[in-house]
Design an enzyme around this catalytic site. Structure first.
Site, PDB file in Angstrom:
ATOM      1  N   LYS A  25       0.797  -1.305  -0.158  1.00 18.83           N
ATOM      2  CA  LYS A  25       0.148   0.070  -0.043  1.00 18.83           C
ATOM      3  C   LYS A  25       0.904   1.018   0.053  1.00 18.83           C
ATOM      4  CE  LYS A  25      -0.335   0.138   5.003  1.00 18.83           C
ATOM      5  NZ  LYS A  25       0.354   1.262   5.435  1.00 18.83           N
ATOM      6  N   THR A  59      -4.087   5.277   3.549  1.00 21.15           N
ATOM      7  CA  THR A  59      -2.502   5.586   3.376  1.00 21.15           C
ATOM      8  C   THR A  59      -2.291   6.725   1.993  1.00 21.15           C
ATOM      9  OG1 THR A  59      -1.827   3.658   4.462  1.00 21.15           O
ATOM     10  CG2 THR A  59      -0.386   4.850   3.081  1.00 21.15           C
TER      11      THR A  59
END
Length: 158
Positions: free
Chosen positions: A17, A74
């Site tokens: 991610k 994120t």
């Protein structure tokens, strides 16, 4: 609290991610909007699933908090160090300069290098990872990389 026995999927989701968070920051630094970010997150999740499944993780793990959940937060959070480094790069800094402005480790940089080489070794198509790698390590301008991504041959999403 939710649990998972898929250690491979959880570890890969938690690390991959960060590559997409760097890309998300670049998009914002370049002035792209939410539609571009939505495409990045959606297609990034697909790349994460390709890698995870080939390495023995479960696709469904990435449909949960460790995948979609972490990826969204994120990529969207101004507090994400990976996003912040990408933002600086999108605003014109090179990798070295952006990292020198960070007070914490930007783990997505090393993850990108590893994922790039792994995807080549395994024959996995990862155009976003490739694009981030080109910006970080081949010093290709982010706008050029995005133009190249947008010029890819049209194909079915499925």
């Amino acid at each position: 609290v939710y649990t998972s026995c898929d250690l491979i999927g959880a570890e890969l989701g938690g690390s991959l991610k960060n590559i997409y968070a760097i890309a998300s920051g670049m998009l914002d630094g370049l002035g792209y909007g939410i539609n571009a970010k939505s495409a990045l997150i959606t297609r990034g999740l697909l790349e994460m699933k390709r890698i995870t499944v080939l390495l023995g993780g479960l696709e469904e793990t990435l449909n949960g908090l460790v995948g979609v959940g972490d990826l969204i937060v994120t990529c969207m959070s101004k507090f994400s160090r990976n996003y912040s480094a990408g933002l600086l790069i999108g605003e014109g800094d090179d990798l070295k300069t952006s990292l020198s402005k960070m007070t914490m480790v930007v783990e997505g940089v090393k993850t990108c290098k590893t994922a790039y080489h792994l995807s080549k070794k395994l024959g996995i198509e990862t155009p976003i990872i490739d694009a981030v790698y080109d910006v970080l390590f081949n010093e290709i301008e982010p706008r050029v990389v995005i133009k190249n991504l947008m010029a890819r041959e049209l194909k079915s999403e499925h």
